[in-house]
Design a protein around this motif. Structure first.
Motif, PDB file in Angstrom:
ATOM      1  N   UNK A   1       0.811  -1.216   0.000  1.00  0.00           N
ATOM      2  CA  UNK A   1       0.000   0.000   0.000  1.00  0.00           C
ATOM      3  C   UNK A   1       0.844   1.266   0.000  1.00  0.00           C
ATOM      4  N   UNK A   2       2.143   1.130   0.257  1.00  0.00           N
ATOM      5  CA  UNK A   2       3.003   2.305   0.298  1.00  0.00           C
ATOM      6  C   UNK A   2       3.017   3.001   1.639  1.00  0.00           C
ATOM      7  N   UNK A   3       2.478   2.366   2.667  1.00  0.00           N
ATOM      8  CA  UNK A   3       2.453   2.978   3.997  1.00  0.00           C
ATOM      9  C   UNK A   3       3.509   2.381   4.925  1.00  0.00           C
ATOM     10  N   UNK A   4       4.268   1.388   4.427  1.00  0.00           N
ATOM     11  CA  UNK A   4       5.192   0.674   5.304  1.00  0.00           C
ATOM     12  C   UNK A   4       6.638   0.786   4.899  1.00  0.00           C
ATOM     13  N   UNK A   5       7.364  -0.354   4.973  1.00  0.00           N
ATOM     14  CA  UNK A   5       8.812  -0.376   4.806  1.00  0.00           C
ATOM     15  C   UNK A   5       9.230  -0.548   3.351  1.00  0.00           C
ATOM     16  N   UNK A   6       8.733   0.268   2.474  1.00  0.00           N
ATOM     17  CA  UNK A   6       9.117   0.188   1.071  1.00  0.00           C
ATOM     18  C   UNK A   6       9.883   1.451   0.712  1.00  0.00           C
ATOM     19  N   UNK A   7      11.071   1.274   0.150  1.00  0.00           N
ATOM     20  CA  UNK A   7      11.856   2.442  -0.263  1.00  0.00           C
ATOM     21  C   UNK A   7      11.277   3.100  -1.515  1.00  0.00           C
ATOM     22  N   UNK A   8      10.325   2.425  -2.168  1.00  0.00           N
ATOM     23  CA  UNK A   8       9.617   3.002  -3.317  1.00  0.00           C
ATOM     24  C   UNK A   8       8.117   2.925  -3.046  1.00  0.00           C
ATOM     25  N   UNK A   9       7.611   3.771  -2.152  1.00  0.00           N
ATOM     26  CA  UNK A   9       6.218   3.636  -1.706  1.00  0.00           C
ATOM     27  C   UNK A   9       5.178   3.891  -2.788  1.00  0.00           C
ATOM     28  N   UNK A  10       5.568   4.497  -3.901  1.00  0.00           N
ATOM     29  CA  UNK A  10       4.583   4.821  -4.935  1.00  0.00           C
ATOM     30  C   UNK A  10       4.600   3.812  -6.085  1.00  0.00           C
ATOM     31  N   UNK A  11       5.308   2.710  -5.894  1.00  0.00           N
ATOM     32  CA  UNK A  11       5.352   1.699  -6.962  1.00  0.00           C
ATOM     33  C   UNK A  11       3.947   1.135  -7.213  1.00  0.00           C
ATOM     34  N   UNK A  12       3.709   0.727  -8.455  1.00  0.00           N
ATOM     35  CA  UNK A  12       2.442   0.123  -8.841  1.00  0.00           C
ATOM     36  C   UNK A  12       2.727  -1.219  -9.519  1.00  0.00           C
ATOM     37  N   UNK A  13       1.820  -2.142  -9.340  1.00  0.00           N
ATOM     38  CA  UNK A  13       1.899  -3.425 -10.028  1.00  0.00           C
ATOM     39  C   UNK A  13       0.791  -3.438 -11.073  1.00  0.00           C
ATOM     40  N   UNK A  14       1.183  -3.336 -12.332  1.00  0.00           N
ATOM     41  CA  UNK A  14       0.204  -3.416 -13.407  1.00  0.00           C
ATOM     42  C   UNK A  14      -0.276  -4.860 -13.514  1.00  0.00           C
ATOM     43  N   UNK A  15      -1.550  -5.139 -13.257  1.00  0.00           N
ATOM     44  CA  UNK A  15      -2.000  -6.533 -13.191  1.00  0.00           C
ATOM     45  C   UNK A  15      -1.864  -7.273 -14.514  1.00  0.00           C
ATOM     46  N   UNK A  16      -2.048  -6.572 -15.633  1.00  0.00           N
ATOM     47  CA  UNK A  16      -1.958  -7.264 -16.919  1.00  0.00           C
ATOM     48  C   UNK A  16      -0.514  -7.611 -17.241  1.00  0.00           C
ATOM     49  N   UNK A  17       0.379  -6.671 -17.004  1.00  0.00           N
ATOM     50  CA  UNK A  17       1.794  -6.984 -17.247  1.00  0.00           C
ATOM     51  C   UNK A  17       2.290  -8.076 -16.307  1.00  0.00           C
TER      52      UNK A  17
END
Length: 436
Positions: free
Chosen positions: A361-377
């Motif tokens: 969700x980007x609220x935790x321990x991610x150094x790239x909190x705005x990353x997205x996972x494109x479901x189709x790709x």
């Protein structure tokens, strides 16, 4: 020497269990807490199966598993007084529930001995340089974790001496779970699966993201209940220099990482670690329900959600895709998603379920909190031929090849015959699927 109470919690095994080490008489105890009974039918079933297996193993070694039901602290204290035990031995744990239990036992003026066993390294065994109680970023934690001194794996005891005359108690009937295809609990089953899994370990690095092949260990539920020792599993991976074993070792380290995070941040299931990112959520009960039911119209998402219900488990790549879809594409708060996973997952525990949800969700321990996972790709990359989707979404079983990932692009007559929904009304813009 008086007997001691060995209070089992999430270490339901006899192999590599420091709870059973040492001389003298031991009273193995597990307390069923009624307050936890309704949290997950799947985990309740798995727990009871694991307790029955543990009782059998203890009886084979001359002891028994004493079962009590009620408040864990009150029942433990009561038994300690019955057998004149002054010491309670239990595995260290990090959740708020576990920490309150430990504090209350200490308040009873009993000697409480905390032993390792829930993680490879106890939280706090390695600390970041420059101060601080826990690592916020995984990679430096992994480097310290890998180089740290690990305790030795202990053998299962041949015999266990237990005082006579203790009523063992009755283990209630194993409850029904909700997932028809859920695996069975217990250390015996876990060790059979471990033996088979170690044969596949060298291929893990190349295949663990292949959703159709499903070459993952499926040992997470056994780790969650302590039917397997995480240290024993980590030692097996560490002793194998294959790329697959090293990739798996890194996954075991992620588990320890979230335990040390939770020890420092016990509200991880309800409170964002990055408050600034925990806002502007959209609240849409209809979209949330479609996501829960596996009816979003996005096949890879729906396949994951249906696997969750059927098996009480979901492929790790599917967990990332489905969680990211809810939070980053639908914009819905991560907490309802986390709770839905808690309801179904056999391996659902506070540190890992919550830590991974916050990471996605980007609220935790991610150094790239705005990353997205494109479901189709993601689907095209990790389920290239659509095998995983067709396995769990039977409405699409006759759609050939990669077309299964984008059924809305099929000719209109074909789409009408699928009995499968289009993308949610709140999320129909196809350009969304083309963004990273």
């Amino acid at each position: 020497m008086s007997a001691r109470i060995a209070l089992f919690t999430r270490d339901l095994r006899i192999h590599d269990n420091p709870l059973l080490s040492g001389a003298g008489e031991v009273v193995p105890l597990f307390v069923l807490d009624p307050r936890l009974r309704d949290l997950s039918a799947n985990r309740q079933r798995f727990l009871h199966q694991s307790l029955a297996d543990l009782r059998t193993s203890l009886r084979q070694r001359g002891a028994d598993l004493v079962i009590r039901e009620g408040d864990p602290v009150a029942e433990t204290v009561k038994l300690a007084r019955e057998v004149d035990a002054s010491t309670i031995t239990m595995a260290g744990d990090v959740t708020g529930y576990a920490q309150r239990r430990e504090r209350r036992l200490r308040d009873e003026r009993l000697q409480v001995e905390i032993v390792p066993g829930v993680t490879v390294l106890p939280p706090g065994a390695v600390r970041p340089g420059g101060g601080g109680n826990s690592y916020r970023v995984f990679t430096p934690y992994f480097k310290s974790w890998e180089k740290a001194a690990w305790r030795k794996v202990t053998a299962a005891p041949d015999t266990i001496t237990m005082p006579a005359g203790i009523a063992p108690g009755i283990l209630p009937k194993t409850p029904d779970g909700e997932s028809p295809d859920a695996i069975a609990g217990g250390e015996t089953e876990a060790r059979l699966r471990l033996r088979d899994w170690l044969k596949s370990l060298p291929q893990y690095g190349d295949e663990h993201d292949d959703m159709a092949a499903d070459n993952t260990s499926r040992l997470s539920a056994y780790l969650r209940f302590g039917c397997l020792s995480p240290l024993e599993l980590a030692m097996a991976a560490k002793s194998d220099d294959s790329p697959g074993a090293q990739a798996y070792l890194r996954q075991l380290c992620w588990r320890d990482f979230y335990y040390q995070v939770t020890a420092a941040f016990p509200r991880i299931s309800t409170q964002a670690m990055r408050p600034a990112a925990d806002q502007n959520w959209r609240y849409d009960d209809d979209a949330l329900q479609h996501w829960k039911d596996g009816l979003t119209g996005v096949p890879i998402v729906d396949a994951g959600m249906r696997q969750l219900r059927a098996e009480g488990w979901m492929h790790n790549r599917a967990r990332l895709i489905t969680a990211a879809f809810l939070t980053k594409h639908l914009g819905i708060d991560w907490r309802p998603g986390l709770q839905w996973f808690f309801r179904w997952l056999l391996d659902g525990d506070v540190p890992n379920n919550s830590g991974n949800w916050q990471w996605t969700a980007g609220t935790g321990n991610d150094t790239r909190p705005y990353r997205r996972f494109n479901p189709i790709r993601q689907a095209q990359r990790f389920d290239a031929e659509g095998v995983y989707v067709r396995r769990y979404v039977p409405e699409l079983k006759n759609v050939a090849g990669v077309a299964v990932h984008q059924p809305w692009r099929l000719p209109e007559p074909v789409r009408r015959g699928l009995d499968y929904p289009g993308p949610l009304e709140s999320h129909r813009d196809e350009a969304v699927w083309l963004r990273g």
